[in-house]
Write an enzyme that holds these catalytic residues in place. Structure first.
Site, mmCIF file in Angstrom:
data_model
loop_
_atom_site.group_PDB
_atom_site.id
_atom_site.type_symbol
_atom_site.label_atom_id
_atom_site.label_comp_id
_atom_site.label_asym_id
_atom_site.label_seq_id
_atom_site.Cartn_x
_atom_site.Cartn_y
_atom_site.Cartn_z
ATOM 1 N N ARG A 299 0.829 -1.228 0.000
ATOM 2 C CA ARG A 299 0.000 0.000 0.000
ATOM 3 C C ARG A 299 0.858 1.272 0.000
ATOM 4 O O ARG A 299 0.439 2.300 -0.532
ATOM 5 C CB ARG A 299 -0.948 -0.024 1.213
ATOM 6 C CG ARG A 299 -2.051 1.063 1.167
ATOM 7 C CD ARG A 299 -3.053 0.844 2.295
ATOM 8 N NE ARG A 299 -4.227 1.702 2.213
ATOM 9 C CZ ARG A 299 -4.426 2.771 2.996
ATOM 10 N NH1 ARG A 299 -3.540 3.111 3.914
ATOM 11 N NH2 ARG A 299 -5.527 3.491 2.860
ATOM 12 N N ILE B 291 -7.698 7.528 -0.858
ATOM 13 C CA ILE B 291 -7.575 6.072 -0.955
ATOM 14 C C ILE B 291 -8.365 5.541 0.239
ATOM 15 O O ILE B 291 -8.227 6.053 1.354
ATOM 16 C CB ILE B 291 -6.082 5.636 -0.924
ATOM 17 C CG1 ILE B 291 -5.911 4.107 -0.865
ATOM 18 C CG2 ILE B 291 -5.314 6.248 0.220
ATOM 19 C CD1 ILE B 291 -4.431 3.662 -0.985
ATOM 20 N N SER B 292 -9.239 4.559 0.010
ATOM 21 C CA SER B 292 -10.110 4.061 1.086
ATOM 22 C C SER B 292 -9.295 3.415 2.203
ATOM 23 O O SER B 292 -8.172 2.960 1.984
ATOM 24 C CB SER B 292 -11.072 2.999 0.546
ATOM 25 O OG SER B 292 -11.767 3.480 -0.570
ATOM 26 N N ALA B 293 -9.887 3.354 3.386
ATOM 27 C CA ALA B 293 -9.248 2.666 4.509
ATOM 28 C C ALA B 293 -9.142 1.177 4.172
ATOM 29 O O ALA B 293 -10.045 0.611 3.546
ATOM 30 C CB ALA B 293 -10.074 2.852 5.766
ATOM 31 N N PRO B 294 -8.053 0.522 4.582
ATOM 32 C CA PRO B 294 -7.877 -0.902 4.283
ATOM 33 C C PRO B 294 -9.071 -1.769 4.693
ATOM 34 O O PRO B 294 -9.473 -2.659 3.937
ATOM 35 C CB PRO B 294 -6.615 -1.272 5.074
ATOM 36 C CG PRO B 294 -5.825 0.004 5.087
ATOM 37 C CD PRO B 294 -6.842 1.105 5.211
#
Ligand code: SAH
Length: 223
Positions: A42, A68-71
């Protein structure tokens, strides 16, 4: 050349990634999705100034007012879509390319991801990040994703990573019968929906899951 300092940094990122994945185990995510995420670097999908926060479970800015979205959100969406080997996937909102990379890991070399991004600079960022990390079964396309991508339709799965007012009709048309779509719906209050296409005339089953926070889908059938 990576050098001693670079190698140490890479090892540190790997350790941080392991810790992040461990923490996601408590969120009822399948092992298959978790091991795919453990393979995706990431830190190579975020701007350099954000790398120190790459393995914190939170969204991060990627510029142009986008994130970027949270994992954990990537994990939940991938899990909900049952991404098995060989599938053809449409992603709306390529952003950094990270989510597409996780999908690519899950569908393997026999599958393909078409990732649409409306902001050209981000599409270039995503394509460079994917190439730099060795993902060659993802195509990044600059377009309005609310119209889908009819050239390669129908898709086994559609993953929308921005929040829509409702499901754009072209996306239902371009989903295979029996296929699934994950899509956040709503403006100030948003919920993740899982849409399953049940008939060739556009019949669907809709399941409303948890509350979520995504940037808006902008376009003909967006905001
Ligand atoms: N999946 C991304 C997160 C992207 S954030 C990642 O892993 O990094 C949502 C993205 O959707 C933004 O980059 C935004 O520009 C894009 N977007 C918004 N409306 C869109 C549309 N109609 N078509 C394509 N992309 C869109």
């Amino acid at each position: 050349m990576v050098g001693q300092y670079g190698r140490q940094k890479e090892l540190k990122f790997k350790d941080e990634r392991k810790e992040l994945i461990k923490s996601l185990k408590f969120q009822d995510i399948s092992d298959r999705v978790l091991s795919a995420m453990e393979r995706v670097p990431r830190h190579l999908f975020v701007p350099e100034t954000m790398r120190h926060r790459a393995y914190v479970d939170s969204p991060l800015s990627i510029g142009k007012n986008q994130t970027i979205s949270a994992p954990h959100m990537v994990a939940i969406m991938c899990d909900a879509l049952d991404l098995c080997e060989g599938l053809k996937i449409l992603e709306i909102g390529a952003g950094s390319g990270y989510h597409a990379a996780v999908i690519s890991e899950l569908i393997g070399s026999g599958g393909r991801v078409y990732a649409i991004e409306r902001i050209e600079e981000l599409a270039k960022f995503a394509a460079a990040n994917l190439k730099g990390s060795g993902y060659d079964n993802v195509d990044v396309i600059v377009a309005d994703g609310t119209l889908g991508l009819p050239e390669y339709a129908p898709y086994d799965r559609i993953s929308v990573t921005c929040a829509a007012p409702d499901v754009p009709p072209p996306l239902i048309d371009q989903l295979k019968v029996g296929g699934k779509m994950a899509i956040p719906i709503g403006k100030s209050t948003q919920y993740l929906h899982i849409i399953k296409k049940t008939g060739k005339n556009g019949e669907v089953d809709r399941e409303r899951k948890m509350g979520v926070v995504f940037v808006p889908l902008v376009g003909k059938y967006g905001f």
